[in-house]
Scaffold this motif. Structure first.
Motif, short mmCIF file in Angstrom:
data_model
loop_
_atom_site.label_atom_id
_atom_site.label_comp_id
_atom_site.label_asym_id
_atom_site.label_seq_id
_atom_site.Cartn_x
_atom_site.Cartn_y
_atom_site.Cartn_z
N GLY A 160 11.13 31.07 76.96
CA GLY A 160 12.28 30.74 77.81
C GLY A 160 11.86 29.07 77.99
N GLY A 161 13.07 28.45 78.62
CA GLY A 161 12.88 26.74 78.44
C GLY A 161 13.90 26.16 77.31
N CYS A 162 13.62 26.84 76.48
CA CYS A 162 14.34 26.53 75.25
C CYS A 162 14.29 27.17 74.27
CB CYS A 162 14.09 24.18 74.48
SG CYS A 162 12.52 24.59 74.58
N SER A 163 15.32 26.71 73.17
CA SER A 163 15.03 28.06 71.80
C SER A 163 13.30 27.61 70.99
CB SER A 163 15.95 27.01 70.72
OG SER A 163 15.04 26.13 70.19
N PHE A 164 13.41 28.80 70.03
CA PHE A 164 11.68 29.49 69.57
C PHE A 164 12.42 27.94 68.65
CE2 PHE A 164 13.45 33.92 70.26
CZ PHE A 164 12.65 34.46 71.11
N LEU A 165 12.63 27.60 67.92
CA LEU A 165 12.97 26.85 66.82
C LEU A 165 12.53 25.22 67.50
CD1 LEU A 165 13.32 25.39 63.91
CD2 LEU A 165 15.96 25.52 65.24
N SER A 166 13.08 25.25 68.97
CA SER A 166 12.44 24.06 69.38
C SER A 166 10.78 24.32 70.03
CB SER A 166 13.07 23.54 70.72
OG SER A 166 14.76 23.47 70.90
N LYS A 167 10.72 25.50 70.14
CA LYS A 167 8.92 25.04 70.64
C LYS A 167 8.21 25.17 69.11
CE LYS A 167 10.54 29.02 73.46
NZ LYS A 167 10.01 28.37 74.45
N THR A 168 8.88 25.59 68.05
CA THR A 168 8.31 25.32 66.60
C THR A 168 8.20 23.93 66.62
OG1 THR A 168 8.91 27.63 66.57
CG2 THR A 168 7.80 26.53 64.70
#
Length: 186
Positions: A91-99
Motif C-alpha cells: 500500500g501507499g506506493c508501488s512494490f518496486l518503490s518499496k524495494t
C-alpha cells in the motif's frame, strides 16, 4: 495419502524449477527461528519482473518490520535494516518503490506482506511499475495473514525484529517436521 501428495507437490514446486532462478508462481520458503511462538516455515512468492535472487542462504538474519510499515519514503529504523531483511506492508506506493527504499537503506531483501490481514491464500503478482527504475535485491510477496501474525508476535514480545533463515529448502525437511503456520492451509 495426504503426506505423499504434499511431498509430490513440494517436489514439483522445488525440484523442477529451472536452475537459472525462480520464476513467478514458484515459491520461496523462510523459517522464523525466533520468537518461538511463530517458529514456522512461511511461503512467499518472488516478484515477477524486478529484483534480484537469493544467491546466499542466510541461516540467521534479522527480519525487521519497516517503520513506517509501508516504506514509501525515509525510514525511522533504517539503521536496523542495513544488512538485514525488511518486512514491509503493501500500500501507499508501488512494490518496486518499496524495494528501492529498502535497497537504499542497505537491506539484503524485502518481504512485502499484503495489507489485507485476512488474506491467507491469495498471492499477488508483484510487477514492475511504469517508472523504468530497477532494483537489485530480492523482493518477495507474503500473505497478509502471515505478515500480520509475524508483526503481532514481535509487538507482543516487545522485539524489534524476528530471526529467520532464508531461503529454506523444504524438500530436505521430513514431512513430520514441516512446521507450517496453523492458520495456513497448503
Amino acid at each position: 495419502g495426504a503426506a505423499m501428495l504434499l511431498w509430490l507437490w513440494l517436489w514439483l514446486c522445488v525440484c523442477c524449477c529451472p536452475a537459472r532462478g525462480l520464476r513467478i508462481h514458484e515459491y520461496l520458503y523462510f523459517q522464523v527461528l525466533s520468537p518461538g511462538d511463530i517458529r514456522y516455515i512461511f511461503t512467499a512468492t518472488p516478484a515477477k519482473d524486478f529484483g534480484g535472487v537469493f544467491n546466499t542462504r542466510y541461516d540467521q538474519i534479522h527480519l525487521v518490520p519497516a517503520d513506517p510499515p509501508e516504506a514509501c519514503g525515509e525510514l525511522n529504523n533504517g539503521v536496523f535494516i542495513q544488512d538485514q531483511i525488511a518486512l514491509v506492508e503493501r500500500g501507499g506506493c508501488s512494490f518496486l518503490s518499496k524495494t528501492r527504499v529498502i535497497q537504499e537503506h542497505g537491506g539484503r531483501a524485502v518481504i512485502i506482506a499484503d495489507n489485507a490481514y485476512d488474506n491467507d491464500s491469495f498471492y499477488i503478482e508483484m510487477i514492475q511499475d511504469s517508472s523504468r527504475r530497477t532494483a537489485d535485491i530480492p523482493a518477495l510477496f507474503l500473505l497478509g495473514r502471515d505478515g500480520y501474525m509475524i508483526r503481532r508476535s514481535l509487538e507482543q514480545h516487545g522485539l524489534p525484529w524476528a530471526v529467520i533463515s532464508i531461503p529454506v529448502n523444504v524438500t530436505s525437511i521430513p514431512t513430520y517436521e514441516m512446521m507450517q503456520p496453523p492458520w495456513t492451509f497448503w
